[in-house]
Write an enzyme that holds these catalytic residues in place. Sequence first.
Site, PDB file in Angstrom:
ATOM      1  N   HIS A  22      60.395  41.569  12.716  1.00  0.00           N
ATOM      2  CA  HIS A  22      59.613  42.196  14.222  1.00  0.00           C
ATOM      3  C   HIS A  22      59.184  40.935  14.934  1.00  0.00           C
ATOM      4  O   HIS A  22      59.201  39.936  14.385  1.00  0.00           O
ATOM      5  CB  HIS A  22      59.074  43.322  13.943  1.00  0.00           C
ATOM      6  CG  HIS A  22      57.785  42.823  13.467  1.00  0.00           C
ATOM      7  ND1 HIS A  22      56.615  42.318  13.777  1.00  0.00           N
ATOM      8  CD2 HIS A  22      57.142  43.783  12.345  1.00  0.00           C
ATOM      9  CE1 HIS A  22      55.545  42.303  13.347  1.00  0.00           C
ATOM     10  NE2 HIS A  22      55.845  42.889  12.225  1.00  0.00           N
ATOM     11  N   HIS A  25      56.927  38.508  13.490  1.00  0.00           N
ATOM     12  CA  HIS A  25      57.465  37.507  12.933  1.00  0.00           C
ATOM     13  C   HIS A  25      58.060  36.166  13.493  1.00  0.00           C
ATOM     14  O   HIS A  25      57.668  35.029  13.528  1.00  0.00           O
ATOM     15  CB  HIS A  25      58.507  37.736  12.050  1.00  0.00           C
ATOM     16  CG  HIS A  25      58.244  38.848  10.968  1.00  0.00           C
ATOM     17  ND1 HIS A  25      59.165  39.955  10.801  1.00  0.00           N
ATOM     18  CD2 HIS A  25      56.927  39.165  10.427  1.00  0.00           C
ATOM     19  CE1 HIS A  25      58.359  40.882   9.948  1.00  0.00           C
ATOM     20  NE2 HIS A  25      57.271  40.310   9.582  1.00  0.00           N
ATOM     21  N   CYS A 136      46.817  49.427  -2.457  1.00  0.00           N
ATOM     22  CA  CYS A 136      47.845  49.933  -1.565  1.00  0.00           C
ATOM     23  C   CYS A 136      48.900  49.162  -1.601  1.00  0.00           C
ATOM     24  O   CYS A 136      49.008  47.980  -1.675  1.00  0.00           O
ATOM     25  CB  CYS A 136      47.126  49.498  -0.240  1.00  0.00           C
ATOM     26  SG  CYS A 136      48.323  49.627   1.202  1.00  0.00           S
ATOM     27  N   CYS A 139      50.051  47.132   1.575  1.00  0.00           N
ATOM     28  CA  CYS A 139      49.560  45.417   1.466  1.00  0.00           C
ATOM     29  C   CYS A 139      49.731  44.968   0.191  1.00  0.00           C
ATOM     30  O   CYS A 139      49.485  43.657   0.260  1.00  0.00           O
ATOM     31  CB  CYS A 139      47.819  45.901   1.459  1.00  0.00           C
ATOM     32  SG  CYS A 139      47.312  46.573   2.959  1.00  0.00           S
ATOM     33  N   CYS A 155      44.544  53.856   3.496  1.00  0.00           N
ATOM     34  CA  CYS A 155      44.508  52.344   3.677  1.00  0.00           C
ATOM     35  C   CYS A 155      44.406  52.215   5.367  1.00  0.00           C
ATOM     36  O   CYS A 155      45.020  52.834   5.962  1.00  0.00           O
ATOM     37  CB  CYS A 155      45.851  51.371   3.400  1.00  0.00           C
ATOM     38  SG  CYS A 155      45.872  49.821   4.178  1.00  0.00           S
ATOM     39  N   HIS A 158      47.523  50.496   6.699  1.00  0.00           N
ATOM     40  CA  HIS A 158      48.876  51.184   6.771  1.00  0.00           C
ATOM     41  C   HIS A 158      48.791  52.765   6.907  1.00  0.00           C
ATOM     42  O   HIS A 158      50.056  53.369   6.903  1.00  0.00           O
ATOM     43  CB  HIS A 158      49.647  50.934   5.420  1.00  0.00           C
ATOM     44  CG  HIS A 158      50.128  49.506   5.439  1.00  0.00           C
ATOM     45  ND1 HIS A 158      49.398  48.516   4.838  1.00  0.00           N
ATOM     46  CD2 HIS A 158      50.926  48.775   6.012  1.00  0.00           C
ATOM     47  CE1 HIS A 158      49.766  47.370   4.992  1.00  0.00           C
ATOM     48  NE2 HIS A 158      50.992  47.466   5.698  1.00  0.00           N
ATOM     49  N   LYS A 309      49.089  49.154  19.210  1.00  0.00           N
ATOM     50  CA  LYS A 309      49.617  48.386  17.799  1.00  0.00           C
ATOM     51  C   LYS A 309      50.996  48.716  17.832  1.00  0.00           C
ATOM     52  O   LYS A 309      51.358  49.935  18.081  1.00  0.00           O
ATOM     53  CB  LYS A 309      48.744  48.806  16.699  1.00  0.00           C
ATOM     54  CG  LYS A 309      49.021  48.022  15.553  1.00  0.00           C
ATOM     55  CD  LYS A 309      48.005  48.506  14.412  1.00  0.00           C
ATOM     56  CE  LYS A 309      48.652  47.974  13.202  1.00  0.00           C
ATOM     57  NZ  LYS A 309      48.081  48.715  11.855  1.00  0.00           N
ATOM     58  N   LYS A 312      56.396  51.734  14.439  1.00  0.00           N
ATOM     59  CA  LYS A 312      57.685  52.302  14.520  1.00  0.00           C
ATOM     60  C   LYS A 312      57.419  54.117  14.865  1.00  0.00           C
ATOM     61  O   LYS A 312      58.142  54.688  15.677  1.00  0.00           O
ATOM     62  CB  LYS A 312      58.261  52.539  13.287  1.00  0.00           C
ATOM     63  CG  LYS A 312      59.152  51.341  13.067  1.00  0.00           C
ATOM     64  CD  LYS A 312      60.313  51.478  11.713  1.00  0.00           C
ATOM     65  CE  LYS A 312      61.561  50.275  11.916  1.00  0.00           C
ATOM     66  NZ  LYS A 312      62.175  50.372  10.762  1.00  0.00           N
TER      67      LYS A 312
HETATM   68  N1  MSP Z   1      54.494  38.450   2.999  1.00  0.00           N
HETATM   69  C1  MSP Z   1      53.393  38.400   3.670  1.00  0.00           C
HETATM   70  C2  MSP Z   1      53.009  36.894   3.926  1.00  0.00           C
HETATM   71  C3  MSP Z   1      53.030  36.021   2.710  1.00  0.00           C
HETATM   72  S1  MSP Z   1      52.781  34.350   3.048  1.00  0.00           S
HETATM   73  C4  MSP Z   1      52.542  33.445   1.542  1.00  0.00           C
HETATM   74  C5  MSP Z   1      53.329  39.033   4.867  1.00  0.00           C
HETATM   75  N2  MSP Z   1      54.305  39.404   5.537  1.00  0.00           N
HETATM   76  S2  MSP Z   1      54.577  40.266   6.855  1.00  0.00           S
HETATM   77  O1  MSP Z   1      56.055  40.143   7.014  1.00  0.00           O
HETATM   78  O2  MSP Z   1      53.993  41.503   6.628  1.00  0.00           O
HETATM   79  O3  MSP Z   1      53.874  39.549   8.109  1.00  0.00           O
HETATM   80  C6  MSP Z   1      54.053  38.266   8.324  1.00  0.00           C
HETATM   81  C7  MSP Z   1      53.216  37.733   9.441  1.00  0.00           C
HETATM   82  O4  MSP Z   1      53.720  38.595  10.601  1.00  0.00           O
HETATM   83  C8  MSP Z   1      51.699  37.998   9.195  1.00  0.00           C
HETATM   84  O5  MSP Z   1      51.054  36.809   9.412  1.00  0.00           O
HETATM   85  C9  MSP Z   1      51.409  39.080  10.419  1.00  0.00           C
HETATM   86  O6  MSP Z   1      50.230  38.729  10.804  1.00  0.00           O
HETATM   87  C10 MSP Z   1      52.394  38.859  11.468  1.00  0.00           C
HETATM   88  N3  MSP Z   1      52.331  39.959  12.257  1.00  0.00           N
HETATM   89  C11 MSP Z   1      52.717  41.148  11.837  1.00  0.00           C
HETATM   90  N4  MSP Z   1      52.766  42.114  12.993  1.00  0.00           N
HETATM   91  C12 MSP Z   1      52.224  41.135  14.124  1.00  0.00           C
HETATM   92  C13 MSP Z   1      51.873  41.488  15.508  1.00  0.00           C
HETATM   93  N5  MSP Z   1      52.195  42.700  16.003  1.00  0.00           N
HETATM   94  N6  MSP Z   1      51.721  40.333  16.228  1.00  0.00           N
HETATM   95  C14 MSP Z   1      51.636  39.170  15.786  1.00  0.00           C
HETATM   96  N7  MSP Z   1      51.952  38.981  14.586  1.00  0.00           N
HETATM   97  C15 MSP Z   1      52.061  39.905  13.602  1.00  0.00           C
HETATM   98  O7  MSP Z   1      52.357  39.488   5.545  1.00  0.00           O
END
Ligand code: MSP
Length: 694
Positions: A22, A25, A136, A139, A155, A158, A309, A312
């Site tokens: 998304h 990322h 959770c 998480c 949580c 989530h 936020k 989905k």
């Molecule tokens: N797998 C773990 C990270 C392990 S690193 C050793 C994880 N993955 S994640 O896919 O859930 O999230 C990755 C990153 O995306 C996190 O840093 C999270 O903060 C970021 N984001 C998720 N949603 C976001 C937004 N809406 N806006 C900005 N960044 C966001 O956590």
Amino acid sequence: MSTTKRVSVITTPIYYVNDLPHVGHAYTTIAADTLARARRLGGQDVFFLTGTDEHGQNIERIARERGISEQEHCDAISAAFRSLWDRYDIRYDRFIRTTEDVHRRGVLKLWARLRGAKTPDGRDAVYLGKYSGWYCPRCEGFKDEEELRQPDNVCPDHERPCEWTEEENFFFRLSAYEGWLRETIESDRLRIRPDSRRNEILGVIKQGLKDFSVSRARVKWGIAVPEQPDHVLYVWVDALSNYVTALGFADDGEAYRHYWAGGDERLHLIGKDIIRFHCLYWPAILHAAGVPVPTREFAQGFITRDGRKLSKTTGNVIDPVALVQRLGPDAARYFVLREAPYGADWDFTDSAFVGRYNADLANDLGNLVSRALTMAAKYCDGKVPPRWEPSVPEGVGPARAVDFTEMFATSVCVPNDGLAAKVLGRYEDIDFSGALTELWGWIGQFNQAIVQAQPWSLAKDPARRGELEAFLYRLLEGVRLVAVLVSPVMPRAASRIFGMLGVGEREPTPGDLAWGRLEPGRPLGSILPLFPRVDRDGEPKSGSEDAPATKTATKKQKETPVSETTPPPAPKPEAAPAAAATAATAGDRIDIAEFAKVELRAAKITAAEKIAGSKKLVRLQVDLGSDVRQVVAGIADAYEAEALVGKTVIVVANLKPAKLMGVESNGMVLAGSIDGKAVLCSFDAEVAPGTKVK
Ligand code: MSP
């Protein structure tokens, strides 16, 4: 700029493969790629790492639901991440997957070190204990009861109930590293930014750190703990280790030794939701294992949409594939990095995306490039004009910051890398919007300098040929330097501009940062559209440049200013409203309510182009603060198109659209006239675009 080669590792979090990528990322990955590119441009030795986090209970559940194996599921989603990064022009050095064998071996090596490690007060860093608490699965983390929402122990992240868990686990003695962590963070040996996140972490330490369990009994999809084969290592220990395993920690590989152990900076870009794992657990684990710890961590803000936020369930997710497809990778990269400071939360809106594209990319940057190249093609036979040779005073060299305004305003200047150092410094500070704002300040000044220097007038006077060439050489160099410095954010556009400048479509190198690299006499490339304007929906503008005027429209419409053909009838532009009112008899007068219907606003002209086949009409792009729109004005007999850019004029903003010579006009520019020649109405002080005229 530093001349010693600094060595660094830049990482993104590795992303969960429980779902498709998304926009959050994409945000971190774009940021990391931009910083890596900026550092390479500054001559640094960088290793950029990203990847996917593929173990854990979530993956087990999803694969089961999909009726495929965990590995098949991981392969598919991990491939989707890599293909997305290709679309976004992300150039990583390594894409790690936690299901790789080299990762497993690296994790086990780290584990073995932890098993033998002693805390600063001489106890075992890892011990066997009993865990009971709320877990959770989303998480993949344990929660304190006070964090959970009642009833049902939900949580807060989530919005799902947590599970009560009791099992015998290995624990990591985090509590023993409290003092070391506090000191490391307070001294900035581990530099956590923004400051608010650093304070948050110091606050957590102050409250007291709890040991955490590092193995799980009920999970199968993970790395088995050698001492307890029915347990797997806690997914966060598994995941965090990627930062060293990807570099070859398992075999003490060259990349690990050079970039991690021997490098100058180990930088993690992360999200604000995962700072505890990265700023407490991870440094403590590494320190216990005798491995160098990260030196810097930067937490990005969260993107919301329409103030909510991304979720989905709410249906307000931003699909990163659709985002990149809409206006291309450069525009998407530019927008997310420019729209807000990197550490802050911000709200994504479609109108802001399209607005920035049109204003910053199509108008400011696109116009600068096309004007500079068009003039060079026209006045210098399509070649780089003779180089302007400055007489550099003794002792003044590349270290002195150059003032480009002064440079364009006068014929004396000392070219050097002041601008480059400033912009690269902002990238280095992870202040992407700052770097771009700095650059756009210069783009604005260059556009302004064209208006001031009036090369089209210089071109009419053979005695001023030298001046013209000197100006255009500097302008082209300015454009080249802008391309170089914007390249970390917009690699494609930069390479395209290089092509137009005749130096070949390629990625800029550190040598390109020096002023004066364009070789006089060298043919320029062909001028290509960089960022074609789009309408509100992000579609190519209809009725603009490429849309041919219909025959009937062309025949019927004589060359008239926009007002004459725009329903409802409005005063001719020659008649300024005040003058018209004075001349009117009392019976013809309108009351204030009628006048109030006319919305007059200050507008800045950001682009101007004569309409082919017309003597009087010019197509303008005007910035009204809230939007940038196209207006056609009948002033071409009195003003050169290029000279109009940068002027602030008054526009009737609420006229219905009309077509002139087949070109759509969305408003009318006010002008008076002297001897039949248009004279634009303006302000006698600087006013912001959009200011209401009352
Ligand atoms: N797998 C773990 C990270 C392990 S690193 C050793 C994880 N993955 S994640 O896919 O859930 O999230 C990755 C990153 O995306 C996190 O840093 C999270 O903060 C970021 N984001 C998720 N949603 C976001 C937004 N809406 N806006 C900005 N960044 C966001 O956590």
